[in-house]
Design an enzyme around this catalytic site. Structure first.
Site, PDB file in Angstrom:
ATOM      1  N   ASN A   1       0.822  -1.209   0.000  1.00 52.51           N
ATOM      2  CA  ASN A   1       0.000   0.000   0.000  1.00 52.51           C
ATOM      3  C   ASN A   1       0.860   1.265   0.000  1.00 52.51           C
ATOM      4  OD1 ASN A   1      -2.461   1.584   0.342  1.00 52.51           O
ATOM      5  ND2 ASN A   1      -3.360  -0.300   1.156  1.00 52.51           N
TER       6      ASN A   1
ATOM      7  N   ALA B   1      -1.378  -3.240  13.501  1.00 52.53           N
ATOM      8  CA  ALA B   1      -0.977  -1.886  13.128  1.00 52.53           C
ATOM      9  C   ALA B   1      -0.184  -1.234  14.250  1.00 52.53           C
ATOM     10  CB  ALA B   1      -2.215  -1.056  12.811  1.00 52.53           C
TER      11      ALA B   1
ATOM     12  N   ARG C   1      -2.328 -14.250  19.995  1.00 51.27           N
ATOM     13  CA  ARG C   1      -3.063 -15.510  19.958  1.00 51.27           C
ATOM     14  C   ARG C   1      -2.847 -16.195  18.630  1.00 51.27           C
ATOM     15  NH1 ARG C   1      -7.657 -15.423  16.767  1.00 51.27           N
ATOM     16  NH2 ARG C   1      -8.675 -13.409  16.377  1.00 51.27           N
TER      17      ARG C   1
ATOM     18  N   LYS D   1       4.690  -8.923  20.299  1.00 50.60           N
ATOM     19  CA  LYS D   1       4.605 -10.244  20.929  1.00 50.60           C
ATOM     20  C   LYS D   1       3.363 -10.971  20.420  1.00 50.60           C
ATOM     21  CE  LYS D   1       6.898  -8.727  25.173  1.00 50.60           C
ATOM     22  NZ  LYS D   1       6.790  -8.589  26.651  1.00 50.60           N
TER      23      LYS D   1
ATOM     24  N   HIS E   1      22.265   1.289  13.379  1.00 53.48           N
ATOM     25  CA  HIS E   1      23.493   2.018  13.661  1.00 53.48           C
ATOM     26  C   HIS E   1      24.159   1.431  14.903  1.00 53.48           C
ATOM     27  CE1 HIS E   1      22.567   5.171  10.742  1.00 53.48           C
ATOM     28  NE2 HIS E   1      21.319   5.090  11.169  1.00 53.48           N
TER      29      HIS E   1
END
Length: 202
Positions: A93, A167, A190, A187, A123
Site C-alpha cells: 500500500n 498496526a 493468539r 509479541k 546504527h
C-alpha cells in the site's frame, strides 16, 4: 575501474547479498547503487495508470527478484532494490519503505499496509560509534503474511507464514507462523483459528 576497486565493490556486494548480519562504515556500501534506485523510483513516481508496461519494466530492473503480481503503491521507497525479492503476489500500500542493506524476502500472498517500514539497517549502539557504524541483517516475510499500517520490522526478523502483525507494532524478534502479534515490542497475542473465518464468505 581498476582491479582493486572492482574487487572492493565485489566484496561489498557479496556481503550485502549474503543474508548474514554484518556491520561496516556507512560509506562502504556503493553510493552509485543507491542513486540508481533513486533514479528508478523517480521514474516510477512519474507514471500514470496507463503506463503498465513501463511500470513492469522499471520494477523488473529495480528489484532483485520481481514478480508481475507484486504491486508497490504510490510513495514506495527503498535503498537499493536489488536486495528485495518477491516470491508471488504482494500488495504493497501507500508510503511503504524498505531499507534493503540486506536481503528482504517477501513471500507469496503478502499484504503490506500503508506506512510500513522494513528496516534491515541500523546504527552502532554506543554513541561513540553511532555515526561510524552501519549494522544490517535480513528480513523474511513468509507466505501470506499481513503487516498492519505503520508497523516497523527490524533487521534479523522472520515472520512466519500466515501471521498478522497488528498496526503500529515494532517487530524486533521472530514471529511464528499462524498467529496474530502486536505491540512494542511485538509479541504473540493468539493463534489464528477457524473461528476467524467469515462463514458467509466461503
Amino acid at each position: 575501474m581498476n582491479q582493486s576497486n572492482q574487487k572492493s565493490i565485489d566484496d561489498v556486494m557479496k556481503r550485502m547479498t549474503s543474508g548474514e548480519p554484518y556491520h561496516c562504515s556507512p560509506f562502504d556500501n556503493p553510493p552509485h547503487l543507491k542513486k540508481r534506485a533513486g533514479d528508478l523510483l523517480k521514474q516510477l513516481d512519474g507514471l500514470g495508470d496507463e503506463d503498465g508496461e513501463k511500470r513492469k519494466e522499471i520494477l523488473s530492473e529495480l528489484f532483485g527478484t520481481y514478480h508481475e503480481l507484486a504491486f508497490p503503491g504510490p510513495g514506495f521507497k527503498c535503498d537499493y532494490g536489488f536486495n528485495i525479492h518477491f516470491h508471488g503476489l504482494a500488495v504493497i500500500n501507500y508510503n511503504v519503505v524498505m531499507l534493503d542493506t540486506s536481503p528482504i524476502h517477501i513471500g507469496a500472498g503478502a499484504f503490506i499496509a500503508p506506512g510500513v517500514c522494513l528496516a534491515c539497517s541500523g546504527h552502532g549502539i554506543h554513541p561513540s560509534q553511532r555515526s561510524r557504524v552501519l549494522t544490517s541483517a535480513p528480513i523474511i516475510l513468509e507466505d501470506n503474511v499481513w503487516i498492519g499500517a505503520n508497523a516497523v520490522v527490524t533487521g534479523g526478523v522472520t515472520i512466519g507464514a500466515g501471521s498478522v502483525i497488528a498496526a503500529g507494532s515494532v517487530v524486533t524478534k521472530d514471529i511464528p507462523a499462524g498467529v496474530i502479534a502486536g505491540g512494542t515490542p511485538c509479541k504473540v497475542i493468539r493463534e489464528i483459528t477457524e473461528d476467524d473465518i467469515f462463514q458467509d464468505m466461503e
